[in-house]
Design an enzyme around this catalytic site. Structure first.
Site, PDB file in Angstrom:
ATOM      1  N   GLU A 149       1.064  -1.352  -0.005  1.00 21.18           N
ATOM      2  CA  GLU A 149      -0.135  -0.507   0.086  1.00 21.18           C
ATOM      3  C   GLU A 149       0.926   1.248   0.627  1.00 21.18           C
ATOM      4  O   GLU A 149       1.940   1.035   0.622  1.00 21.18           O
ATOM      5  CB  GLU A 149      -1.132  -0.007   1.405  1.00 21.18           C
ATOM      6  CG  GLU A 149      -0.245  -0.191   2.647  1.00 21.18           C
ATOM      7  CD  GLU A 149      -0.208   0.466   3.518  1.00 21.18           C
ATOM      8  OE1 GLU A 149      -0.357   2.437   2.576  1.00 21.18           O
ATOM      9  OE2 GLU A 149       0.239   1.156   4.416  1.00 21.18           O
ATOM     10  N   PHE A 150       0.308   2.243  -1.084  1.00 22.10           N
ATOM     11  CA  PHE A 150       0.909   3.445  -0.706  1.00 22.10           C
ATOM     12  C   PHE A 150      -0.027   4.577   0.039  1.00 22.10           C
ATOM     13  O   PHE A 150      -0.595   5.903  -1.283  1.00 22.10           O
ATOM     14  CB  PHE A 150       1.776   3.690  -2.187  1.00 22.10           C
ATOM     15  CG  PHE A 150       2.442   2.941  -2.641  1.00 22.10           C
ATOM     16  CD1 PHE A 150       4.323   3.142  -1.682  1.00 22.10           C
ATOM     17  CD2 PHE A 150       1.981   2.158  -3.326  1.00 22.10           C
ATOM     18  CE1 PHE A 150       4.767   2.275  -2.856  1.00 22.10           C
ATOM     19  CE2 PHE A 150       3.222   0.852  -4.056  1.00 22.10           C
ATOM     20  CZ  PHE A 150       4.027   1.232  -3.785  1.00 22.10           C
ATOM     21  N   LEU A 151      -0.633   4.125   0.725  1.00 22.29           N
ATOM     22  CA  LEU A 151      -1.720   5.209   1.208  1.00 22.29           C
ATOM     23  C   LEU A 151      -1.264   6.246   2.670  1.00 22.29           C
ATOM     24  O   LEU A 151      -0.279   5.742   3.184  1.00 22.29           O
ATOM     25  CB  LEU A 151      -3.097   4.879   1.979  1.00 22.29           C
ATOM     26  CG  LEU A 151      -3.243   3.199   1.233  1.00 22.29           C
ATOM     27  CD1 LEU A 151      -3.772   1.867   2.150  1.00 22.29           C
ATOM     28  CD2 LEU A 151      -3.942   3.707   0.338  1.00 22.29           C
ATOM     29  N   ALA A 250      10.713  21.139   5.333  1.00 22.59           N
ATOM     30  CA  ALA A 250      11.632  21.659   6.521  1.00 22.59           C
ATOM     31  C   ALA A 250      10.318  21.536   7.703  1.00 22.59           C
ATOM     32  O   ALA A 250       9.349  22.652   7.559  1.00 22.59           O
ATOM     33  CB  ALA A 250      11.851  22.592   6.623  1.00 22.59           C
ATOM     34  N   CYS A 258       4.192   4.714  10.123  1.00 26.59           N
ATOM     35  CA  CYS A 258       4.859   4.696   9.091  1.00 26.59           C
ATOM     36  C   CYS A 258       6.672   4.451   8.915  1.00 26.59           C
ATOM     37  O   CYS A 258       7.546   3.997   9.088  1.00 26.59           O
ATOM     38  CB  CYS A 258       4.293   4.476   7.392  1.00 26.59           C
ATOM     39  SG  CYS A 258       2.593   3.466   7.967  1.00 26.59           S
ATOM     40  N   LYS A 261       8.767   3.311  11.725  1.00 24.88           N
ATOM     41  CA  LYS A 261       8.903   1.944  11.737  1.00 24.88           C
ATOM     42  C   LYS A 261       9.233   1.293  10.341  1.00 24.88           C
ATOM     43  O   LYS A 261      10.404   0.379  10.761  1.00 24.88           O
ATOM     44  CB  LYS A 261       7.390   1.353  12.076  1.00 24.88           C
ATOM     45  CG  LYS A 261       7.349  -0.105  11.094  1.00 24.88           C
ATOM     46  CD  LYS A 261       5.785  -0.329  12.093  1.00 24.88           C
ATOM     47  CE  LYS A 261       4.831  -0.280  10.717  1.00 24.88           C
ATOM     48  NZ  LYS A 261       4.846  -1.148  10.193  1.00 24.88           N
ATOM     49  N   LYS A 318       0.378  15.313  11.676  1.00 29.82           N
ATOM     50  CA  LYS A 318       0.704  15.736  10.859  1.00 29.82           C
ATOM     51  C   LYS A 318      -0.865  15.915  10.580  1.00 29.82           C
ATOM     52  O   LYS A 318      -2.311  15.285  11.604  1.00 29.82           O
ATOM     53  CB  LYS A 318       1.129  14.730   9.507  1.00 29.82           C
ATOM     54  CG  LYS A 318       0.088  13.926   9.114  1.00 29.82           C
ATOM     55  CD  LYS A 318      -0.150  13.268   7.308  1.00 29.82           C
ATOM     56  CE  LYS A 318      -0.662  12.258   7.562  1.00 29.82           C
ATOM     57  NZ  LYS A 318      -0.594  11.530   5.508  1.00 29.82           N
ATOM     58  N   ARG A 325       0.980   8.471  16.582  1.00 26.36           N
ATOM     59  CA  ARG A 325       1.937   7.739  17.383  1.00 26.36           C
ATOM     60  C   ARG A 325       3.482   8.491  16.457  1.00 26.36           C
ATOM     61  O   ARG A 325       3.582   8.831  15.667  1.00 26.36           O
ATOM     62  CB  ARG A 325       1.702   6.446  15.837  1.00 26.36           C
ATOM     63  CG  ARG A 325       0.650   4.842  16.371  1.00 26.36           C
ATOM     64  CD  ARG A 325       0.470   4.620  15.233  1.00 26.36           C
ATOM     65  NE  ARG A 325      -0.402   5.052  14.862  1.00 26.36           N
ATOM     66  CZ  ARG A 325      -0.635   3.983  14.428  1.00 26.36           C
ATOM     67  NH1 ARG A 325      -0.670   2.849  14.227  1.00 26.36           N
ATOM     68  NH2 ARG A 325      -1.947   4.064  12.898  1.00 26.36           N
TER      69      ARG A 325
HETATM   70  C1  UGA Z   1       3.430   7.741   4.448  1.00 29.56           C
HETATM   71  C2  UGA Z   1       3.611   7.434   2.982  1.00 29.56           C
HETATM   72  O1  UGA Z   1       3.729   8.897   2.602  1.00 29.56           O
HETATM   73  C3  UGA Z   1       2.879   6.748   1.976  1.00 29.56           C
HETATM   74  O2  UGA Z   1       2.961   6.513   0.686  1.00 29.56           O
HETATM   75  C4  UGA Z   1       3.031   4.849   3.115  1.00 29.56           C
HETATM   76  O3  UGA Z   1       1.883   4.783   2.183  1.00 29.56           O
HETATM   77  C5  UGA Z   1       2.829   5.620   3.975  1.00 29.56           C
HETATM   78  O4  UGA Z   1       3.829   6.151   4.974  1.00 29.56           O
HETATM   79  C6  UGA Z   1       2.600   3.635   4.917  1.00 29.56           C
HETATM   80  O5  UGA Z   1       4.324   3.489   5.024  1.00 29.56           O
HETATM   81  O6  UGA Z   1       1.843   4.047   5.333  1.00 29.56           O
HETATM   82  P1  UGA Z   1       2.668   8.932   6.389  1.00 29.56           P
HETATM   83  O7  UGA Z   1       3.250   8.429   7.387  1.00 29.56           O
HETATM   84  O8  UGA Z   1       0.429   8.578   6.730  1.00 29.56           O
HETATM   85  O9  UGA Z   1       2.336   7.973   5.165  1.00 29.56           O
HETATM   86  O10 UGA Z   1       2.353  10.480   6.454  1.00 29.56           O
HETATM   87  P2  UGA Z   1       3.045  11.625   5.342  1.00 29.56           P
HETATM   88  O11 UGA Z   1       2.427  12.129   4.887  1.00 29.56           O
HETATM   89  O12 UGA Z   1       4.226  10.502   3.830  1.00 29.56           O
HETATM   90  O13 UGA Z   1       4.204  12.372   6.637  1.00 29.56           O
HETATM   91  C7  UGA Z   1       4.660  11.564   7.663  1.00 29.56           C
HETATM   92  C8  UGA Z   1       5.875  12.656   7.776  1.00 29.56           C
HETATM   93  O14 UGA Z   1       6.735  13.242   7.229  1.00 29.56           O
HETATM   94  C9  UGA Z   1       5.296  13.790   8.840  1.00 29.56           C
HETATM   95  O15 UGA Z   1       5.211  13.132   9.847  1.00 29.56           O
HETATM   96  C10 UGA Z   1       5.105  14.946   7.496  1.00 29.56           C
HETATM   97  O16 UGA Z   1       4.747  15.905   8.381  1.00 29.56           O
HETATM   98  C11 UGA Z   1       6.609  14.939   7.648  1.00 29.56           C
HETATM   99  N1  UGA Z   1       7.093  15.486   6.057  1.00 29.56           N
HETATM  100  C12 UGA Z   1       6.405  15.147   5.425  1.00 29.56           C
HETATM  101  C13 UGA Z   1       7.652  16.151   6.266  1.00 29.56           C
HETATM  102  O17 UGA Z   1       8.009  16.791   7.575  1.00 29.56           O
HETATM  103  N2  UGA Z   1       7.413  17.077   4.955  1.00 29.56           N
HETATM  104  C14 UGA Z   1       7.586  16.955   4.040  1.00 29.56           C
HETATM  105  O18 UGA Z   1       7.373  17.620   2.959  1.00 29.56           O
HETATM  106  C15 UGA Z   1       6.823  15.936   4.133  1.00 29.56           C
END
Ligand code: UGA
Length: 445
Positions: A149-151, A250, A258, A261, A318, A325
């Site tokens: 999954e890429f959700l 930033a 995700c 982990k 976020k 988590r």
């Molecule tokens: C992430 C991936 O984006 C999904 O594609 C993947 O399927 C998922 O993990 C997973 O492995 O199940 P998610 O953890 O829901 O999804 O959230 P993201 O939107 O990717 O953000 C992850 C973290 O990175 C957040 O804490 C966000 O604030 C941070 N982030 C994101 C930044 O600090 N800067 C950015 O430019 C983007």
């Protein structure tokens, strides 16, 4: 496989419900099985166990095509069985596959061919182990496909129905083709590959996204030292089509269920094979340090933090989710409490409970900032865009905003009478703030 199929889902968690709901939306019959009676009862009664935009609508709209059950025997009708169970990290940093093994124990015994499809994120090599386990149990009519999954939380339904790509790794071609057919109503590139490569695509994609975040966070830290603005820098860098604009925001580090982990699992997977994944180790370390930089910024302005009141605005990892988590807010709160600061915390949806023992929860932003020596934007909630108001300034003991997400405009915020520190941007001269009185000098009441 024909157009409409019957799909079984192991696990009514976030991945399982998004997968089940979206397959029903694509016209398939879906049976979702979980082992927790309360969860199944809630879903049968139409209640959602967590916050995910659009998912309640998808589940309600397709009610006729989705069944929820505790009985794995009900999955006997399924053509494909999606494994959507948790794979939490173990003490050693490896992924804990015990929920995957219990799903295998519960597989219904049927005569015709069924395909087990792994959606959960698992270490590379899991497919091979599952195949061996299936053979050892005499389940030779069960095929295996890796379909990661890429959700992302907050827009998982969109990510499922309009994905960048669909990755399908199979041992047998017919199983891969069967799973591809389930997605035939989605127009997206399909990557058909072997099982180990499919497993690796998922881990590598997440690791690369994290690398971009730690990279831009380090550029931000250098920007602070040399007087550049990382928001401008990221924009200029991201316009290069070879680099692209995504994941260059930033901030105070990544969190969630995700990234932290999966990065540990991939690092561990490499070390188990005798390889030290240096770059990933650095990405993880940079992220840990980044969460703590806010403390230094606070100390720069406030001196010792003992007795100082700090408002943490946003607790979820976020915006758009109630998930805490591995949220940076947890590290910040415990560091502040350890320094002797008083922590007030606010979030529109996340409820920390025991996770943030010692912090005082506020019902509103104004309540959290009243009497505070500093307000820290931890999550990029839209509600915080108007933080630099006269009302907030007058309510605070010291009008200091540390913007951990670069959500506010520095100039406007300073014009509104606040001292402002973003991440990777010019900070306010700290002399501009009045000297901080020690707690004993404060007038009580
Ligand atoms: C992430 C991936 O984006 C999904 O594609 C993947 O399927 C998922 O993990 C997973 O492995 O199940 P998610 O953890 O829901 O999804 O959230 P993201 O939107 O990717 O953000 C992850 C973290 O990175 C957040 O804490 C966000 O604030 C941070 N982030 C994101 C930044 O600090 N800067 C950015 O430019 C983007």
């Amino acid at each position: 496989m024909a157009e409409s199929q019957t799909i079984g889902v192991f696990g009514a968690g976030w991945v399982g419900l998004v997968t089940g709901g979206c397959f029903a939306e694509l016209g398939h019959e879906v049976i979702v099985r979980d082992v927790v009676p309360d969860r199944i009862a809630a879903l049968q009664a139409g209640r959602m166990p967590f916050h995910e935009p659009d998912l309640p609508d998808v589940l309600a709209r397709n009610r006729e095509r989705i069944r929820y059950t505790l009985d794995a025997g009900d999955l006997a009708d399924a053509d494909a069985l999606f494994v959507c169970v948790q794979t939490p990290p173990t003490y050693s940093g490896d992924a804990d596959l015990s929920f995957v093994w219990s799903a295998l124990d519960d597989l219904p015994r049927v005569d015709r061919r069924q395909v087990l499809v792994m959606k959960s994120t698992v270490p590379v090599g899991t497919g091979e182990k599952v195949r061996a386990a299936l053979e050892a149990r005499g389940l030779t009519n069960v095929g295996y496909v890796s379909n990661p999954e890429f959700l992302a939380e907050g827009h998982a339904v969109r990510d499922f129905l309009a994905p960048d790509r669909i990755v399908i790794g199979a041992f047998a071609d017919e199983d891969g083709a069967g799973v591809e057919a389930l997605y035939s109503r989605i127009a997206a590139p399909v990557v058909r590959t072997d099982v180990a490569s499919a497993e690796m695509i998922k881990l590598a994609a997440n690791a690369f996204l994290m690398t971009r975040i730690s990279f831009i966070n380090e550029i931000a830290n250098v920007c602070e030292a040399v007087g550049a603005d990382v928001v401008e820098v990221a924009q200029g860098v991201g316009l290069d089509h070879r680099l692209g604009p995504h994941f260059l925001r930033a901030g105070i580090g990544y969190g969630g269920s995700c990234f932290p982990k999966d990065s540990l699992a991939l690092k561990q997977l490499a070390s188990n094979s005798g390889y030290h994944f240096q770059l990933l180790a650095a990405v993880i370390e940079v992220n840990e340090l980044q969460k703590r930089r806010v403390i230094q910024k606070l100390q720069k302005h406030l001196g010792r933090l003992r007795g100082k009141k700090v408002a943490l605005l946003g607790l979820a990892f976020k915006a758009g989710t109630d998930d805490m988590r591995e949220a940076p807010s947890l590290v910040l709160a415990s560091r502040l409490l350890a320094e002797g600061a008083e922590v007030r915390a606010w979030d529109p949806v996340a409820r920390p409970g025991e996770l943030m023992k010692g912090a005082v929860l506020s019902d509103s932003v104004l309540e959290a900032v009243t009497g505070a020596d500093a307000a820290v934007i931890v999550t990029e909630w839209d509600e915080l865009r108007g933080l630099a108001s006269a009302e907030v300034r007058d309510a605070m003991t010291r009008p200091l905003i540390i913007d951990g997400r670069n959500l506010l405009d520095p100039e406007e915020t300073r014009r509104a009478g606040f001292a402002y520190e973003g991440i990777g941007r010019q900070s306010s001269a700290f002399e501009s703030l009045p000297e901080t009185p020690e707690p004993s000098e404060r007038v009580s009441g």
